[in-house]
Write a protein that holds these residues in place. Sequence first.
Motif, PDB file in Angstrom:
ATOM      1  N   ASP A  38       0.863  -1.185   0.000  1.00 34.67           N
ATOM      2  CA  ASP A  38       0.000   0.000   0.000  1.00 34.67           C
ATOM      3  C   ASP A  38       0.893   1.226   0.000  1.00 34.67           C
ATOM      4  O   ASP A  38       1.471   1.601   1.024  1.00 34.67           O
ATOM      5  N   ASP A  39       1.023   1.865  -1.163  1.00 34.14           N
ATOM      6  CA  ASP A  39       1.975   2.967  -1.292  1.00 34.14           C
ATOM      7  C   ASP A  39       1.579   4.188  -0.474  1.00 34.14           C
ATOM      8  O   ASP A  39       2.427   4.988  -0.109  1.00 34.14           O
ATOM      9  N   VAL A  40       0.291   4.347  -0.180  1.00 31.31           N
ATOM     10  CA  VAL A  40      -0.147   5.480   0.632  1.00 31.31           C
ATOM     11  C   VAL A  40       0.173   5.245   2.105  1.00 31.31           C
ATOM     12  O   VAL A  40       0.563   6.174   2.824  1.00 31.31           O
ATOM     13  N   LEU A  41       0.049   4.006   2.572  1.00 26.64           N
ATOM     14  CA  LEU A  41       0.298   3.716   3.982  1.00 26.64           C
ATOM     15  C   LEU A  41       1.790   3.609   4.300  1.00 26.64           C
ATOM     16  O   LEU A  41       2.321   4.388   5.088  1.00 26.64           O
ATOM     17  N   ASP A  42       2.445   2.631   3.697  1.00 26.30           N
ATOM     18  CA  ASP A  42       3.848   2.422   4.067  1.00 26.30           C
ATOM     19  C   ASP A  42       4.737   2.021   2.893  1.00 26.30           C
ATOM     20  O   ASP A  42       5.825   1.505   3.071  1.00 26.30           O
ATOM     21  N   GLY A  43       4.267   2.258   1.671  1.00 21.85           N
ATOM     22  CA  GLY A  43       5.130   2.054   0.523  1.00 21.85           C
ATOM     23  C   GLY A  43       4.812   0.809  -0.272  1.00 21.85           C
ATOM     24  O   GLY A  43       4.342  -0.196   0.258  1.00 21.85           O
ATOM     25  N   ASP A  44       5.069   0.897  -1.557  1.00 20.30           N
ATOM     26  CA  ASP A  44       4.900  -0.221  -2.479  1.00 20.30           C
ATOM     27  C   ASP A  44       6.287  -0.557  -3.029  1.00 20.30           C
ATOM     28  O   ASP A  44       6.968   0.317  -3.578  1.00 20.30           O
ATOM     29  N   PRO A  45       6.756  -1.794  -2.904  1.00 15.89           N
ATOM     30  CA  PRO A  45       8.149  -2.111  -3.279  1.00 15.89           C
ATOM     31  C   PRO A  45       8.452  -1.923  -4.765  1.00 15.89           C
ATOM     32  O   PRO A  45       9.550  -1.477  -5.119  1.00 15.89           O
ATOM     33  N   THR A  46       7.506  -2.244  -5.631  1.00 15.60           N
ATOM     34  CA  THR A  46       7.773  -2.074  -7.062  1.00 15.60           C
ATOM     35  C   THR A  46       7.773  -0.599  -7.435  1.00 15.60           C
ATOM     36  O   THR A  46       8.595  -0.153  -8.253  1.00 15.60           O
ATOM     37  N   THR A  47       6.884   0.165  -6.844  1.00 16.18           N
ATOM     38  CA  THR A  47       6.893   1.615  -7.074  1.00 16.18           C
ATOM     39  C   THR A  47       8.195   2.218  -6.578  1.00 16.18           C
ATOM     40  O   THR A  47       8.786   3.075  -7.246  1.00 16.18           O
ATOM     41  N   ALA A  48       8.657   1.780  -5.414  1.00 14.43           N
ATOM     42  CA  ALA A  48       9.932   2.275  -4.881  1.00 14.43           C
ATOM     43  C   ALA A  48      11.087   1.938  -5.821  1.00 14.43           C
ATOM     44  O   ALA A  48      12.009   2.752  -6.008  1.00 14.43           O
ATOM     45  N   ALA A  49      11.032   0.755  -6.425  1.00 12.91           N
ATOM     46  CA  ALA A  49      12.096   0.365  -7.361  1.00 12.91           C
ATOM     47  C   ALA A  49      12.079   1.260  -8.593  1.00 12.91           C
ATOM     48  O   ALA A  49      13.137   1.667  -9.096  1.00 12.91           O
ATOM     49  N   GLN A 243      -2.015  -0.071  -4.357  1.00 12.44           N
ATOM     50  CA  GLN A 243      -1.103  -1.089  -4.921  1.00 12.44           C
ATOM     51  C   GLN A 243      -0.609  -0.605  -6.290  1.00 12.44           C
ATOM     52  O   GLN A 243      -0.810  -1.225  -7.331  1.00 12.44           O
ATOM     53  N   SER A 244       0.090   0.507  -6.258  1.00 18.39           N
ATOM     54  CA  SER A 244       0.548   1.155  -7.498  1.00 18.39           C
ATOM     55  C   SER A 244       1.638   0.358  -8.200  1.00 18.39           C
ATOM     56  O   SER A 244       1.979   0.660  -9.346  1.00 18.39           O
ATOM     57  N   GLY A 245       2.172  -0.649  -7.539  1.00 16.57           N
ATOM     58  CA  GLY A 245       3.217  -1.458  -8.155  1.00 16.57           C
ATOM     59  C   GLY A 245       2.773  -2.145  -9.433  1.00 16.57           C
ATOM     60  O   GLY A 245       3.599  -2.445 -10.307  1.00 16.57           O
ATOM     61  N   VAL A 246       1.473  -2.400  -9.580  1.00 19.79           N
ATOM     62  CA  VAL A 246       0.962  -3.005 -10.812  1.00 19.79           C
ATOM     63  C   VAL A 246       1.232  -2.075 -11.989  1.00 19.79           C
ATOM     64  O   VAL A 246       1.624  -2.522 -13.081  1.00 19.79           O
ATOM     65  N   LEU A 247       1.030  -0.772 -11.777  1.00 22.17           N
ATOM     66  CA  LEU A 247       1.318   0.215 -12.820  1.00 22.17           C
ATOM     67  C   LEU A 247       2.816   0.501 -12.915  1.00 22.17           C
ATOM     68  O   LEU A 247       3.363   0.652 -14.008  1.00 22.17           O
ATOM     69  N   ALA A 248       3.461   0.607 -11.769  1.00 23.09           N
ATOM     70  CA  ALA A 248       4.897   0.887 -11.757  1.00 23.09           C
ATOM     71  C   ALA A 248       5.684  -0.216 -12.453  1.00 23.09           C
ATOM     72  O   ALA A 248       6.714   0.045 -13.085  1.00 23.09           O
ATOM     73  N   ALA A 249       5.205  -1.453 -12.354  1.00 23.09           N
ATOM     74  CA  ALA A 249       5.894  -2.561 -13.016  1.00 23.09           C
ATOM     75  C   ALA A 249       5.890  -2.372 -14.523  1.00 23.09           C
ATOM     76  O   ALA A 249       6.886  -2.671 -15.213  1.00 23.09           O
ATOM     77  N   ALA A 250       4.766  -1.869 -15.060  1.00 18.57           N
ATOM     78  CA  ALA A 250       4.702  -1.610 -16.501  1.00 18.57           C
ATOM     79  C   ALA A 250       5.682  -0.501 -16.883  1.00 18.57           C
ATOM     80  O   ALA A 250       6.383  -0.601 -17.897  1.00 18.57           O
ATOM     81  N   ALA A 251       5.727   0.557 -16.077  1.00 15.27           N
ATOM     82  CA  ALA A 251       6.635   1.665 -16.359  1.00 15.27           C
ATOM     83  C   ALA A 251       8.095   1.228 -16.269  1.00 15.27           C
ATOM     84  O   ALA A 251       8.920   1.605 -17.110  1.00 15.27           O
ATOM     85  N   LEU A 252       8.406   0.431 -15.258  1.00  7.79           N
ATOM     86  CA  LEU A 252       9.787  -0.030 -15.094  1.00  7.79           C
ATOM     87  C   LEU A 252      10.186  -0.952 -16.242  1.00  7.79           C
ATOM     88  O   LEU A 252      11.307  -0.860 -16.777  1.00  7.79           O
TER      89      LEU A 252
END
Length: 352
Positions: A38-49, A243-252
């Motif tokens: 949860d990127d709003v609460l305590d971070g999303d690992p894929t978004t952080a990457a 769970q922004s990592g789903v989108l961040a994974a596409a961007a990465l």
Amino acid sequence: MPMSVLVSPATPLDLRSDTVTRPSTAMRQAMALAEVGDDVLDGDPTTAALEAWTAAALGKERALFFPSGSMANQAAIWVHTTPGTEVLCDAESHVYHWEIAGAAALCGVQCRPVRGESAVFRAADLRAHIRTPSIHAPEPSLVCLENTHNGAGGVVTSVEEMRDIQAVAREHALPVHLDGARLWNAATALQRPLAHLAACADSVMVSFSKGLGAPVGACLAGSADIITRAHRVRKRFGGGMRQSGVLAAAALHAAQHHYDRLAEDHASARYLAQVVDGAGRARVVAPDTNIVMIDLPQPRAAAVVARARERGVRLTEWHPARIRAVTHLDAPAGAVAEAAALLRQTLEEVLA
């Protein structure tokens, strides 16, 4: 043996924008397998990457993932300015024309358009447009650059010219924000590292949904202080994602696998420009990157676009006498070659 037809009404080629690309199979797999939090609460690992990769690529301390480039641009304007001041930007820039007066509505600042003698403004043009201090005039608070420049036809500003613009801004104690929605294309055309271009600005926005082919997303990069403040603005604008990592994974995936192929799009754009230039007395703005602007001798853009669409080529009516075509990941060179021939025929018929 007859040649295969790649472009037809049944199999159209969409050249309206490089935003029309669809996620590849590999990109969809990366999205499906993304580690999320949860990127709003305590971070999303894929978004952080993704943010770490972007900050390193641009040579900045930190980066922050946004749903769109426009939101990232507006967050940067909010961070750098105070209400009642003005932002100096190119007269044909995205922040001036295509963000529905966001600078005024959201940030309380006005845009001061800078127009030079060339396709995009230069350092001397900026200097000439900075007002003499007066109690009757707004104070400047920010300089915005755009590289590549969409409205000018994907024009690239060199690192040297960007440094000169930055120097003028510093003379007046003004920060610089770079709208780098297609900075990947600029770096490819200049054969320079992204960090060299990003070094010319205090904050930089890059988009993953243009030439890189991701379905959505952008990052804003800058100092730790700028990004900390931008994080609060993103929350205020409603840009916090779970769970922004789903989108961040596409961007990465797009950044790591599609960046190196952008030169192919540039080559396709040059071929398209070469084929259609002069057809029906139309003139093409020689493309620096993947955007081809076609200027017509009469205001018949709507008719050209309609006729081309009937043949399977989708284009944008930029204004009544200008058409835009953009090459991209989902427009292979062979299809672009067929589309170029069809567009030339269309121009000669409509403009006869």
